[in-house]
Design a protein around this motif. Sequence first.
Motif, PDB file in Angstrom:
ATOM      1  N   GLU A   3     -15.035  88.010  18.268  1.00 45.66           N
ATOM      2  CA  GLU A   3     -15.750  88.782  17.262  1.00 45.66           C
ATOM      3  C   GLU A   3     -17.228  88.738  17.583  1.00 45.66           C
ATOM      4  O   GLU A   3     -17.815  87.665  17.734  1.00 45.66           O
ATOM      5  N   THR A   5     -21.088  89.298  16.686  1.00 44.63           N
ATOM      6  CA  THR A   5     -22.016  89.276  15.571  1.00 44.63           C
ATOM      7  C   THR A   5     -23.409  89.505  16.130  1.00 44.63           C
ATOM      8  O   THR A   5     -23.747  88.983  17.184  1.00 44.63           O
ATOM      9  N   PRO A   7     -26.734  88.737  14.744  1.00 42.52           N
ATOM     10  CA  PRO A   7     -27.622  88.163  13.720  1.00 42.52           C
ATOM     11  C   PRO A   7     -29.072  88.179  14.195  1.00 42.52           C
ATOM     12  O   PRO A   7     -29.364  88.466  15.357  1.00 42.52           O
ATOM     13  N   ALA A  15     -24.474  81.800  12.338  1.00 44.05           N
ATOM     14  CA  ALA A  15     -23.501  82.884  12.460  1.00 44.05           C
ATOM     15  C   ALA A  15     -22.278  82.434  13.252  1.00 44.05           C
ATOM     16  O   ALA A  15     -21.140  82.757  12.908  1.00 44.05           O
ATOM     17  N   HIS A  16     -22.507  81.668  14.310  1.00 47.17           N
ATOM     18  CA  HIS A  16     -21.405  81.170  15.135  1.00 47.17           C
ATOM     19  C   HIS A  16     -20.485  80.269  14.307  1.00 47.17           C
ATOM     20  O   HIS A  16     -19.262  80.435  14.314  1.00 47.17           O
ATOM     21  N   LYS A  19     -18.416  82.319  11.748  1.00 47.97           N
ATOM     22  CA  LYS A  19     -17.302  83.064  12.346  1.00 47.97           C
ATOM     23  C   LYS A  19     -16.173  82.134  12.783  1.00 47.97           C
ATOM     24  O   LYS A  19     -15.004  82.489  12.674  1.00 47.97           O
ATOM     25  N   LYS A  22     -14.370  81.277   9.633  1.00 46.56           N
ATOM     26  CA  LYS A  22     -13.704  82.439   9.039  1.00 46.56           C
ATOM     27  C   LYS A  22     -12.261  82.586   9.529  1.00 46.56           C
ATOM     28  O   LYS A  22     -11.385  82.986   8.776  1.00 46.56           O
ATOM     29  N   PRO A  41     -16.258  83.413  18.737  1.00 53.13           N
ATOM     30  CA  PRO A  41     -17.347  84.218  18.191  1.00 53.13           C
ATOM     31  C   PRO A  41     -18.422  84.408  19.260  1.00 53.13           C
ATOM     32  O   PRO A  41     -18.714  83.486  20.022  1.00 53.13           O
ATOM     33  N   GLU A  43     -22.361  85.915  19.852  1.00 52.66           N
ATOM     34  CA  GLU A  43     -23.592  86.332  19.179  1.00 52.66           C
ATOM     35  C   GLU A  43     -24.564  86.939  20.178  1.00 52.66           C
ATOM     36  O   GLU A  43     -24.800  86.375  21.243  1.00 52.66           O
TER      37      GLU A  43
END
Length: 98
Positions: A3, A5, A7, A15-16, A19, A22, A41, A43
């Motif tokens: 995924e 992201t 940021p 953010a890492h 995710k 999540k 994840p 970024e």
Amino acid sequence: MEELTVPYESRMEEAHAFKEGKYLDLTKELKKDDYEANIMPVEIGARGFVGSSAYGLLSKLSIGGNKRTKALRLLAETAVNSSRWIWSRGHERLLHKE
């Protein structure tokens, strides 16, 4: 599972971690059912800083050398151009409700 992201650079670690968390339950559930599952994840900062997670993903996909360098540059450029587009339309409503 990957995924992406995008940021702000000062929030890349946050953010890492978000995710990873999540998808933690989904990954555990898949492994419990004898599937191999990993979450990666990735970024790339809104101003084009490519996190080490992108480098790691491309390495896992056996993309190396000049191809990896070109892919990382393209990812960075795309993040910057997308951020610029969003910023330039900050006064517009991007989602219209009718």
